[in-house]
Design a protein around this motif. Structure first.
Motif, short mmCIF file in Angstrom:
data_model
loop_
_atom_site.label_atom_id
_atom_site.label_comp_id
_atom_site.label_asym_id
_atom_site.label_seq_id
_atom_site.Cartn_x
_atom_site.Cartn_y
_atom_site.Cartn_z
N VAL A 12 0.84 -1.20 0.00
CA VAL A 12 0.00 0.00 0.00
C VAL A 12 0.88 1.26 0.00
O VAL A 12 0.57 2.23 -0.68
CB VAL A 12 -0.98 -0.01 1.19
CG1 VAL A 12 -1.67 1.32 1.35
CG2 VAL A 12 -2.02 -1.11 0.99
N LEU A 13 1.97 1.22 0.72
CA LEU A 13 2.90 2.35 0.73
C LEU A 13 3.49 2.58 -0.66
O LEU A 13 3.55 3.72 -1.13
CB LEU A 13 4.01 2.09 1.75
CG LEU A 13 5.01 3.21 1.97
CD1 LEU A 13 4.30 4.42 2.56
CD2 LEU A 13 6.11 2.75 2.89
N VAL A 14 3.90 1.52 -1.33
CA VAL A 14 4.43 1.64 -2.69
C VAL A 14 3.36 2.20 -3.63
O VAL A 14 3.65 3.07 -4.46
CB VAL A 14 4.95 0.27 -3.18
CG1 VAL A 14 5.21 0.29 -4.68
CG2 VAL A 14 6.20 -0.11 -2.43
N GLY A 15 2.12 1.71 -3.48
CA GLY A 15 1.03 2.22 -4.32
C GLY A 15 0.76 3.70 -4.08
O GLY A 15 0.55 4.46 -5.02
N ALA A 16 0.80 4.09 -2.81
CA ALA A 16 0.58 5.51 -2.49
C ALA A 16 1.70 6.39 -3.05
O ALA A 16 1.44 7.47 -3.59
CB ALA A 16 0.48 5.68 -0.98
N LEU A 17 2.93 5.94 -2.93
CA LEU A 17 4.04 6.70 -3.49
C LEU A 17 3.94 6.78 -5.01
O LEU A 17 4.24 7.82 -5.60
CB LEU A 17 5.38 6.08 -3.07
CG LEU A 17 5.72 6.21 -1.59
CD1 LEU A 17 6.98 5.42 -1.27
CD2 LEU A 17 5.89 7.67 -1.20
N ASN A 18 3.51 5.71 -5.63
CA ASN A 18 3.33 5.72 -7.08
C ASN A 18 2.29 6.76 -7.49
O ASN A 18 2.49 7.52 -8.43
CB ASN A 18 2.92 4.33 -7.57
CG ASN A 18 2.84 4.24 -9.07
OD1 ASN A 18 3.68 4.77 -9.78
ND2 ASN A 18 1.81 3.58 -9.56
N TYR A 45 -0.71 -4.03 -9.50
CA TYR A 45 -1.83 -3.17 -9.11
C TYR A 45 -2.90 -3.95 -8.36
O TYR A 45 -3.48 -3.45 -7.39
CB TYR A 45 -2.43 -2.46 -10.32
CG TYR A 45 -1.56 -1.35 -10.86
CD1 TYR A 45 -1.00 -0.42 -10.01
CD2 TYR A 45 -1.30 -1.25 -12.22
CE1 TYR A 45 -0.19 0.59 -10.50
CE2 TYR A 45 -0.50 -0.24 -12.72
CZ TYR A 45 0.05 0.68 -11.85
OH TYR A 45 0.83 1.68 -12.34
N VAL A 46 -3.16 -5.17 -8.79
CA VAL A 46 -4.15 -6.01 -8.09
C VAL A 46 -3.65 -6.34 -6.69
O VAL A 46 -4.41 -6.29 -5.71
CB VAL A 46 -4.46 -7.29 -8.89
CG1 VAL A 46 -5.23 -8.29 -8.06
CG2 VAL A 46 -5.23 -6.94 -10.16
N LEU A 47 -2.37 -6.65 -6.54
CA LEU A 47 -1.81 -6.93 -5.21
C LEU A 47 -1.89 -5.71 -4.30
O LEU A 47 -2.20 -5.82 -3.11
CB LEU A 47 -0.36 -7.40 -5.33
CG LEU A 47 -0.15 -8.80 -5.88
CD1 LEU A 47 1.33 -9.08 -6.08
CD2 LEU A 47 -0.78 -9.83 -4.96
N VAL A 48 -1.63 -4.54 -4.85
CA VAL A 48 -1.73 -3.30 -4.06
C VAL A 48 -3.19 -3.09 -3.63
O VAL A 48 -3.46 -2.76 -2.47
CB VAL A 48 -1.20 -2.08 -4.86
CG1 VAL A 48 -1.55 -0.78 -4.17
CG2 VAL A 48 0.30 -2.20 -5.03
N ALA A 49 -4.13 -3.30 -4.54
CA ALA A 49 -5.54 -3.11 -4.21
C ALA A 49 -6.00 -4.12 -3.16
O ALA A 49 -6.70 -3.76 -2.20
CB ALA A 49 -6.40 -3.24 -5.46
N LEU A 50 -5.62 -5.38 -3.29
CA LEU A 50 -5.98 -6.40 -2.30
C LEU A 50 -5.35 -6.09 -0.95
O LEU A 50 -5.98 -6.32 0.10
CB LEU A 50 -5.56 -7.78 -2.78
CG LEU A 50 -6.36 -8.35 -3.96
CD1 LEU A 50 -5.76 -9.67 -4.42
CD2 LEU A 50 -7.82 -8.51 -3.60
N SER A 51 -4.14 -5.56 -0.96
CA SER A 51 -3.50 -5.18 0.30
C SER A 51 -4.25 -4.05 0.97
O SER A 51 -4.41 -4.05 2.19
CB SER A 51 -2.05 -4.74 0.03
OG SER A 51 -1.30 -5.80 -0.47
N ALA A 52 -4.74 -3.10 0.19
CA ALA A 52 -5.51 -2.00 0.76
C ALA A 52 -6.81 -2.51 1.38
O ALA A 52 -7.20 -2.08 2.48
CB ALA A 52 -5.81 -0.96 -0.31
N VAL A 53 -7.47 -3.43 0.70
CA VAL A 53 -8.71 -4.00 1.25
C VAL A 53 -8.41 -4.76 2.54
O VAL A 53 -9.13 -4.63 3.53
CB VAL A 53 -9.40 -4.91 0.21
CG1 VAL A 53 -10.54 -5.70 0.82
CG2 VAL A 53 -9.88 -4.09 -0.97
#
Length: 73
Positions: A12-18, A45-53
């Motif tokens: 999620v941190l990597v996704g937010a920085l992206n 992107y799917v892994l980041v989304a699943l991590s956020a959920v």
């Protein structure tokens, strides 16, 4: 479960920085590594989304600020 939580937080941190870099500069971090295959980017992107959920659902259990402590008399 600690490692799952840590991995989810990191993703999620990597996704937010992206998203931040994309908003400020218009660059997507995935494109900086030699133009990854589109299917690999989608998996990330799917892994980041699943991590956020996961973090959203587990937040109440793990957040020190959200846990209501019982007052001792």
């Amino acid at each position: 479960m600690k490692y799952v939580h840590m991995a989810a937080f990191l993703l999620v941190l990597v996704g937010a920085l992206n998203w931040g870099v994309l908003a400020v500069t218009g660059w997507e971090l995935g494109n900086l590594f030699g133009g990854m295959d589109a299917s690999i980017s989608k998996v990330i992107y799917v892994l980041v989304a699943l991590s956020a959920v996961y973090l959203l659902l587990e937040h109440k259990k793990t957040c020190r600020m959200c846990v209501v402590e019982e007052k001792k008399a």
